[in-house]
Design an enzyme around this catalytic site. Structure first.
Site, PDB file in Angstrom:
ATOM      1  N   ILE A  15     -43.003  46.031 -53.364  1.00  0.00           N
ATOM      2  CA  ILE A  15     -42.490  47.192 -54.109  1.00  0.00           C
ATOM      3  C   ILE A  15     -41.726  46.731 -55.345  1.00  0.00           C
ATOM      4  CG2 ILE A  15     -40.845  49.139 -53.955  1.00  0.00           C
ATOM      5  CD1 ILE A  15     -41.642  49.270 -50.952  1.00  0.00           C
ATOM      6  N   TRP A 140     -35.680  34.718 -52.456  1.00  0.00           N
ATOM      7  CA  TRP A 140     -36.351  35.489 -53.502  1.00  0.00           C
ATOM      8  C   TRP A 140     -35.581  35.506 -54.810  1.00  0.00           C
ATOM      9  CZ3 TRP A 140     -32.678  38.890 -54.857  1.00  0.00           C
ATOM     10  CH2 TRP A 140     -31.732  39.219 -53.883  1.00  0.00           C
ATOM     11  N   LYS A 164     -43.089  28.828 -47.426  1.00  0.00           N
ATOM     12  CA  LYS A 164     -42.899  30.235 -47.030  1.00  0.00           C
ATOM     13  C   LYS A 164     -42.039  30.893 -48.108  1.00  0.00           C
ATOM     14  CE  LYS A 164     -41.654  33.926 -44.593  1.00  0.00           C
ATOM     15  NZ  LYS A 164     -41.123  34.614 -45.790  1.00  0.00           N
ATOM     16  N   GLU A 167     -40.480  37.261 -48.649  1.00  0.00           N
ATOM     17  CA  GLU A 167     -41.322  38.471 -48.696  1.00  0.00           C
ATOM     18  C   GLU A 167     -41.050  39.279 -49.976  1.00  0.00           C
ATOM     19  OE1 GLU A 167     -39.141  37.448 -46.475  1.00  0.00           O
ATOM     20  OE2 GLU A 167     -38.239  39.084 -45.320  1.00  0.00           O
ATOM     21  N   THR A 219     -29.527  33.442 -41.345  1.00  0.00           N
ATOM     22  CA  THR A 219     -30.847  32.898 -41.019  1.00  0.00           C
ATOM     23  C   THR A 219     -30.794  31.376 -40.924  1.00  0.00           C
ATOM     24  OG1 THR A 219     -31.774  34.705 -42.334  1.00  0.00           O
ATOM     25  CG2 THR A 219     -33.300  32.998 -41.659  1.00  0.00           C
ATOM     26  N   GLU A 237     -29.656  25.397 -47.828  1.00  0.00           N
ATOM     27  CA  GLU A 237     -28.963  25.842 -49.041  1.00  0.00           C
ATOM     28  C   GLU A 237     -28.648  27.324 -48.833  1.00  0.00           C
ATOM     29  OE1 GLU A 237     -30.593  22.731 -52.339  1.00  0.00           O
ATOM     30  OE2 GLU A 237     -31.078  24.837 -52.638  1.00  0.00           O
ATOM     31  N   CYS A 272     -26.772  32.459 -55.745  1.00  0.00           N
ATOM     32  CA  CYS A 272     -25.943  31.844 -54.698  1.00  0.00           C
ATOM     33  C   CYS A 272     -24.615  31.399 -55.281  1.00  0.00           C
ATOM     34  CB  CYS A 272     -26.670  30.681 -54.056  1.00  0.00           C
ATOM     35  SG  CYS A 272     -27.288  29.494 -55.247  1.00  0.00           S
ATOM     36  N   TRP A 435     -27.020  19.241 -55.658  1.00  0.00           N
ATOM     37  CA  TRP A 435     -26.713  20.642 -55.380  1.00  0.00           C
ATOM     38  C   TRP A 435     -26.518  20.763 -53.889  1.00  0.00           C
ATOM     39  CZ3 TRP A 435     -24.632  24.332 -57.768  1.00  0.00           C
ATOM     40  CH2 TRP A 435     -24.736  25.646 -57.318  1.00  0.00           C
TER      41      TRP A 435
END
Ligand code: NAD
Length: 465
Positions: A15, A140, A164, A167, A219, A237, A272, A435
């Site tokens: 979307i 993302w 991966k 999404e 996660t 990270e 972040c 980092w």
């Protein structure tokens, strides 16, 4: 009967967060397709490991060139699927190319064998071998930047990568896969997994040789616990609640306020290392708040494809309610809004750039990661109070200090339990520096030479005779 393709694949809608239009309906991976890709990666990695580092770097050089050649399409895709203003998408692609250049220029040195002892009866050397097939589970918010931190040094190091993408950045992930293959990465050395968290979960079941995760603490902790028994390298990270402290000796309050504002609102605050808390010395507090608020009110929020737009939408709808709840909680506990604070009417997952004052650490706004264009500005009486408040967090990614005096700023920076500190700058990453996050901001380091060695394992040779 066991043919995987007779099973119905789950679908995922992509979307556009600025318009809420469905861009694509895409099939997700499932156990069987993931297992099949894993088998191919295992075979591919054995061959890739035998390719010389120079040849691997040459392929990555081609990928570097392809990013430039395809930047218009890549930038438009990125903006349409996660909402960052178009210029920021171009900036991200350029930034990713800068990091790739670092790996192209420096990998050979850190991957070559090292002779430690060449005299005497026993000679000694270190050889750096690939880990094998590694998982790159990604976020993302900067899919190019956080992706290249992992898959570029991993591939140069001779690994195969199970990638991966989030999404919320799937189409960008597919572009990355296509361009890597076009550049010459063998098709069975880089495979993409399409889907949400439950699909990513399948990677945790496989006997992979390393797990490299970028995303939330929640996660990351879950993944770390799940894979602990595998005894393979893993890096995390994770998030941040990064503070910026403005001392009373600064010469240009407007400049410090402009820097802080950009650190808060760039990428709609979804970085972040975004500035998430501001502390200002009481002697200049009112002037700083006025300057910040005036500049914040001038920001243009809207269509991320419009070149005059400063702030696009948030990438995820649920984040609007999350930010509202932080603002409401702060107001109930005594904070005052100087500007913003609301979800605008109309389509798109927008949230107004927001400034709150009269804030303190009883408020979620000052303790939980916001991940939006929202900040609290708190008054402090001296450097000691600033140090105490800056350290009052479960996170440890970055901390910034603005001051005329490096000596004074350094006394604060030395006491920060963070992977990165900034003097008179903020919200930046350099490919030449490690980092890394401390505490709930992560484990391990990417970038710099540490981020090259992270994807190989040393073998010690004792050679006699
Ligand atoms: P997230 O944790 O929701 O998701 C990250 C990735 O993990 C996604 O690809 C997701 O599909 C996958 N995932 C979710 N559940 C999984 C499971 N059970 N098993 C395997 N994979 C699973 O994070 P996000 O919303 O994509 O990213 C935002 C967070 O990332 C913020 O906290 C931000 O601060 C952090 N971040 C950190 C850095 C850094 O360098 N420290 C960089 C970018 C983002």
């Amino acid at each position: 009967m066991n043919n995987p393709f007779t099973k119905k694949l789950a679908h995922m809608k992509i979307i556009n967060p600025a318009t809420e239009a469905i861009i694509r309906d895409i099939e997700e991976d499932m156990d069987e397709t993931i297992n099949e890709k894993f088998e191919l990666l295992t075979q591919g990695q054995r061959t890739w490991a035998k390719v010389s580092v120079d040849e691997r770097i040459a392929v990555i050089q081609k990928f570097y060139d392809l990013l430039e050649e395809n930047k218009d399409e890549l930038a438009n895709t990125l903006t349409s699927e996660m909402g960052k203003p178009l210029q920021q998408s171009y900036n991200e692609i350029n930034g990713a190319r800068g990091r790739i250049k670092f790996f192209i220029d420096h990998s050979k040195k850190y991957l070559s064998e090292e002779w430690i002892t060449t005299e005497g009866a026993t000679k000694e050397k270190i050889v750096y071998e690939p880990l094998g097939v590694i998982a790159n589970i990604s976020a993302w918010n900067y899919p190019f930047l956080v992706g290249v931190n992992v898959f570029i040094p991993a591939l140069i190091g001779g690994n195969a990568v199970f990638y991966k993408p989030s999404e919320y950045a799937t189409l960008t992930g597919l572009h990355i896969r296509d361009l890597l293959c076009k550049a010459g990465i063998p098709f069975n050395c880089f495979k993409i997994v399409i889907g949400r968290g439950n699909v990513g979960e399948q990677l945790l079941q496989l006997p992979l040789n390393g797990y490299f995760f970028t995303g939330s603490y929640r996660t990351g902790k879950y993944i770390a616990e799940k894979i602990a028994g595998k005894m393979v390298p893993f890096q995390l990270e994770l998030g941040g609640k990064d503070p910026l402290y403005v001392m009373d000796d600064i010469e240009d309050i407007d400049k410090a306020a402009a820097d802080a504002l950009e650190g808060v609102i760039y990428n709609s605050g979804q970085s972040c290392c975004a500035v998430e808390r501001i502390y200002v010395h009481e002697n200049i507090y009112d002037a700083f708040v006025d300057s910040y608020t005036v500049q914040c009110k001038k920001l243009k929020m809207g269509d991320p494809l419009d070149k005059n737009t400063d702030i696009g939408p948030l990438s995820r709808k649920e984040q609007q309610a999350f930010l509202s709840s932080q603002v409401d909680d702060a107001i109930i506990l005594g904070a005052t809004i100087k500007c913003g604070g609301k979800i605008p009417q109309g389509k798109g997952y927008f949230f107004e750039p927001t400034v709150l004052v009269n804030v303190n650490h009883s408020m979620k706004l000052m303790k939980e990661e916001s991940f939006g264009p929202v900040v609290g500005i708190q008054k402090v009486k001296d450097d000691a109070e600033a140090i105490q408040l800056m350290g009052d967090t479960n996170y440890g990614l970055t901390a910034a200090v603005y001051s005329k005096s490096f000596e004074r700023a350094e006394k604060v920076m030395q006491q920060m339990n963070t992977g990165t500190v900034y003097w008179n700058c903020c919200d930046r990453v350099s490919a030449s520096l490690p980092w890394s996050g401390r505490k709930q901001s992560g484990l391990g380091a990417t970038l710099s030479y540490q981020g090259i060695r992270a994807f190989v394992q040393p073998k010690a040779y004792h050679i006699r005779g």
